[in-house]
Design an enzyme around this catalytic site. Sequence first.
Site, PDB file in Angstrom:
ATOM      1  N   GLY A  14       0.831  -1.209   0.000  1.00 36.63           N
ATOM      2  CA  GLY A  14       0.000   0.000   0.000  1.00 36.63           C
ATOM      3  C   GLY A  14       0.855   1.244   0.000  1.00 36.63           C
ATOM      4  O   GLY A  14       0.582   2.201   0.724  1.00 36.63           O
ATOM      5  N   ALA A  15       1.890   1.245  -0.834  1.00 37.03           N
ATOM      6  CA  ALA A  15       2.885   2.334  -0.780  1.00 37.03           C
ATOM      7  C   ALA A  15       2.770   3.303  -1.945  1.00 37.03           C
ATOM      8  O   ALA A  15       3.612   4.173  -2.109  1.00 37.03           O
ATOM      9  CB  ALA A  15       4.297   1.749  -0.708  1.00 37.03           C
ATOM     10  N   SER A  16       1.718   3.171  -2.773  1.00 37.24           N
ATOM     11  CA  SER A  16       1.608   4.096  -3.907  1.00 37.24           C
ATOM     12  C   SER A  16       1.148   5.463  -3.438  1.00 37.24           C
ATOM     13  O   SER A  16       1.293   6.450  -4.146  1.00 37.24           O
ATOM     14  CB  SER A  16       0.651   3.543  -4.962  1.00 37.24           C
ATOM     15  OG  SER A  16      -0.650   3.404  -4.420  1.00 37.24           O
ATOM     16  N   VAL A  65      -2.847  -7.503  -1.790  1.00 37.82           N
ATOM     17  CA  VAL A  65      -2.457  -8.220  -0.569  1.00 37.82           C
ATOM     18  C   VAL A  65      -3.448  -9.326  -0.190  1.00 37.82           C
ATOM     19  O   VAL A  65      -3.095 -10.230   0.574  1.00 37.82           O
ATOM     20  CB  VAL A  65      -2.258  -7.267   0.650  1.00 37.82           C
ATOM     21  CG1 VAL A  65      -1.084  -6.331   0.448  1.00 37.82           C
ATOM     22  CG2 VAL A  65      -3.538  -6.496   0.967  1.00 37.82           C
ATOM     23  N   SER A 143      -4.445   0.829  13.735  1.00 38.37           N
ATOM     24  CA  SER A 143      -5.195   2.091  13.869  1.00 38.37           C
ATOM     25  C   SER A 143      -5.602   2.241  15.330  1.00 38.37           C
ATOM     26  O   SER A 143      -5.616   1.248  16.071  1.00 38.37           O
ATOM     27  CB  SER A 143      -6.443   2.033  12.981  1.00 38.37           C
ATOM     28  OG  SER A 143      -7.225   3.201  13.151  1.00 38.37           O
ATOM     29  N   TYR A 157     -14.177  -2.173   9.796  1.00 37.48           N
ATOM     30  CA  TYR A 157     -12.800  -1.662   9.791  1.00 37.48           C
ATOM     31  C   TYR A 157     -12.156  -1.836  11.176  1.00 37.48           C
ATOM     32  O   TYR A 157     -11.027  -2.326  11.301  1.00 37.48           O
ATOM     33  CB  TYR A 157     -12.814  -0.176   9.399  1.00 37.48           C
ATOM     34  CG  TYR A 157     -11.465   0.493   9.450  1.00 37.48           C
ATOM     35  CD1 TYR A 157     -10.524   0.291   8.441  1.00 37.48           C
ATOM     36  CD2 TYR A 157     -11.118   1.329  10.516  1.00 37.48           C
ATOM     37  CE1 TYR A 157      -9.280   0.903   8.494  1.00 37.48           C
ATOM     38  CE2 TYR A 157      -9.870   1.944  10.570  1.00 37.48           C
ATOM     39  CZ  TYR A 157      -8.957   1.729   9.556  1.00 37.48           C
ATOM     40  OH  TYR A 157      -7.720   2.337   9.614  1.00 37.48           O
ATOM     41  N   LYS A 161      -8.787  -3.944  12.276  1.00 38.22           N
ATOM     42  CA  LYS A 161      -7.599  -3.320  12.876  1.00 38.22           C
ATOM     43  C   LYS A 161      -7.296  -3.931  14.251  1.00 38.22           C
ATOM     44  O   LYS A 161      -6.133  -4.068  14.635  1.00 38.22           O
ATOM     45  CB  LYS A 161      -7.809  -1.803  12.955  1.00 38.22           C
ATOM     46  CG  LYS A 161      -7.856  -1.143  11.584  1.00 38.22           C
ATOM     47  CD  LYS A 161      -6.475  -1.063  10.970  1.00 38.22           C
ATOM     48  CE  LYS A 161      -6.421  -1.244   9.485  1.00 38.22           C
ATOM     49  NZ  LYS A 161      -5.074  -1.146   8.944  1.00 38.22           N
ATOM     50  N   ILE A 190      -4.520  10.689  10.007  1.00 41.27           N
ATOM     51  CA  ILE A 190      -3.331  11.100   9.269  1.00 41.27           C
ATOM     52  C   ILE A 190      -3.739  11.630   7.898  1.00 41.27           C
ATOM     53  O   ILE A 190      -4.554  10.997   7.205  1.00 41.27           O
ATOM     54  CB  ILE A 190      -2.367   9.890   9.092  1.00 41.27           C
ATOM     55  CG1 ILE A 190      -2.131   9.185  10.449  1.00 41.27           C
ATOM     56  CG2 ILE A 190      -1.057  10.340   8.448  1.00 41.27           C
ATOM     57  CD1 ILE A 190      -1.578  10.046  11.558  1.00 41.27           C
TER      58      ILE A 190
HETATM   59  P1  NAP Z   1      -4.723   5.477   1.236  1.00 38.44           P
HETATM   60  O1  NAP Z   1      -4.237   6.883   1.135  1.00 38.44           O
HETATM   61  O2  NAP Z   1      -6.091   5.165   0.735  1.00 38.44           O
HETATM   62  O3  NAP Z   1      -3.667   4.500   0.555  1.00 38.44           O
HETATM   63  C1  NAP Z   1      -3.909   3.129   0.570  1.00 38.44           C
HETATM   64  C2  NAP Z   1      -2.797   2.392  -0.142  1.00 38.44           C
HETATM   65  O4  NAP Z   1      -3.042   0.984  -0.036  1.00 38.44           O
HETATM   66  C3  NAP Z   1      -2.718   2.704  -1.623  1.00 38.44           C
HETATM   67  O5  NAP Z   1      -1.374   2.618  -2.038  1.00 38.44           O
HETATM   68  C4  NAP Z   1      -3.541   1.580  -2.251  1.00 38.44           C
HETATM   69  O6  NAP Z   1      -3.196   1.411  -3.607  1.00 38.44           O
HETATM   70  C5  NAP Z   1      -3.124   0.413  -1.356  1.00 38.44           C
HETATM   71  N1  NAP Z   1      -4.045  -0.722  -1.285  1.00 38.44           N
HETATM   72  C6  NAP Z   1      -5.360  -0.724  -0.936  1.00 38.44           C
HETATM   73  N2  NAP Z   1      -5.859  -1.966  -1.005  1.00 38.44           N
HETATM   74  C7  NAP Z   1      -4.838  -2.778  -1.400  1.00 38.44           C
HETATM   75  C8  NAP Z   1      -4.731  -4.158  -1.663  1.00 38.44           C
HETATM   76  N3  NAP Z   1      -5.779  -5.001  -1.537  1.00 38.44           N
HETATM   77  N4  NAP Z   1      -3.535  -4.659  -2.035  1.00 38.44           N
HETATM   78  C9  NAP Z   1      -2.450  -3.838  -2.165  1.00 38.44           C
HETATM   79  N5  NAP Z   1      -2.496  -2.511  -1.948  1.00 38.44           N
HETATM   80  C10 NAP Z   1      -3.683  -1.991  -1.560  1.00 38.44           C
HETATM   81  O7  NAP Z   1      -4.728   4.972   2.767  1.00 38.44           O
HETATM   82  P2  NAP Z   1      -3.921   5.516   4.050  1.00 38.44           P
HETATM   83  O8  NAP Z   1      -4.752   6.547   4.702  1.00 38.44           O
HETATM   84  O9  NAP Z   1      -2.524   5.825   3.669  1.00 38.44           O
HETATM   85  O10 NAP Z   1      -3.963   4.198   4.962  1.00 38.44           O
HETATM   86  C11 NAP Z   1      -2.890   3.270   4.941  1.00 38.44           C
HETATM   87  C12 NAP Z   1      -3.016   2.342   6.149  1.00 38.44           C
HETATM   88  O11 NAP Z   1      -3.038   3.133   7.340  1.00 38.44           O
HETATM   89  C13 NAP Z   1      -4.276   1.498   6.167  1.00 38.44           C
HETATM   90  O12 NAP Z   1      -3.987   0.221   6.694  1.00 38.44           O
HETATM   91  C14 NAP Z   1      -5.186   2.248   7.134  1.00 38.44           C
HETATM   92  O13 NAP Z   1      -6.108   1.404   7.764  1.00 38.44           O
HETATM   93  C15 NAP Z   1      -4.156   2.770   8.121  1.00 38.44           C
HETATM   94  N6  NAP Z   1      -4.618   3.938   8.875  1.00 38.44           N
HETATM   95  C16 NAP Z   1      -4.806   5.139   8.240  1.00 38.44           C
HETATM   96  C17 NAP Z   1      -5.223   6.237   8.987  1.00 38.44           C
HETATM   97  C18 NAP Z   1      -5.404   7.616   8.391  1.00 38.44           C
HETATM   98  O14 NAP Z   1      -5.846   8.525   9.113  1.00 38.44           O
HETATM   99  N7  NAP Z   1      -5.079   7.844   7.136  1.00 38.44           N
HETATM  100  C19 NAP Z   1      -5.475   6.094  10.354  1.00 38.44           C
HETATM  101  C20 NAP Z   1      -5.278   4.847  10.959  1.00 38.44           C
HETATM  102  C21 NAP Z   1      -4.834   3.781  10.200  1.00 38.44           C
HETATM  103  P3  NAP Z   1      -4.171   0.635  -4.660  1.00 38.44           P
HETATM  104  O15 NAP Z   1      -5.546   1.189  -4.444  1.00 38.44           O
HETATM  105  O16 NAP Z   1      -3.588   0.917  -5.991  1.00 38.44           O
HETATM  106  O17 NAP Z   1      -4.063  -0.793  -4.305  1.00 38.44           O
END
Ligand code: NAP
Length: 263
Positions: A14-16, A65, A143, A157, A161, A190
Amino acid sequence: MLTSIKGRSAIVTGASKGIGKGIARLLAGKGAHVLVVARSGDAAEATAAEIRASGGSATASRADVSNWDDMRRMAAAVVEQRQGIDILCANAGMFPAARLDDLTPQGWDEVLATNLKGTFLAIKACLPSMKAQRKGRIVITSSITGPITGYPGWSHYGASKAGQLGFMHTAAIELAPHNITINAVMPGNIKTEGLEGLGSEYLGKMTASIPMKRLGSVKDIAYAALFFASDEAAYITGQTLVVDGGQVLPESLMAIEEMEKMG
Ligand code: NAP
């Protein structure tokens, strides 16, 4: 100052974009070679190219994944190119909102398949290489939502988590004799592409409820992941680190109001 991770090989799922991209950038900035993983191969490649343009070492892999074959292919590519996997950041996740009345069995399965099963599959695929090296660092992005807090619309969700942490506790015991640590970062809110998708009203009200009065940055999470990936964290396993600007601390709205009166 942490010991250098220069030359280590790291996978970040999920690094894009978002938190994963922040982790990938920081690890690469510290000299690791990073495999950027996402379902969109083009977006993953764009992030890897950005890292290379700023002097880092990165390649990209299109992988889901929740798909075991994809995860095996992902791990095999790193073992072939870099002779082993030192660090795995199991970060890929999704957070579509659906209240219980609207949450479908398919919606439940989709979130659990990516967030929980996807964490397991990414880790399982990397273990043979880490065990062969007798060393490994696994960092899960969990989370605060689920393990500590709740929010209407995110029961599935939150379950995913909290499930990551339940998985981690036993995995840590099984992996400790192999000198492999597994820990989790627990972000608050975040600022990422995914979070911005929840709209400006959500972002504004959420910011007001955080004692530090700002959303977190992806760097805030990346530094916590870097610490767990470092040699200095060698004796820490099965643990969590909340990175949330104090969000889980106020016991009520009144606590926030009292804090605001203090100026
Ligand atoms: P984001 O901006 O939506 O980015 C998600 C990333 O995951 C993208 O690179 C997406 O690319 C990839 N992804 C999604 N489903 C996937 C799959 N099945 N296989 C491989 N890659 C996948 O999300 P984020 O806010 O950075 O969140 C990242 C992580 O942090 C998540 O686990 C989320 O639960 C956790 N988190 C985020 C927050 C927050 O406030 N942002 C808070 C708590 C926890 P593709 O769509 O191209 O696959």
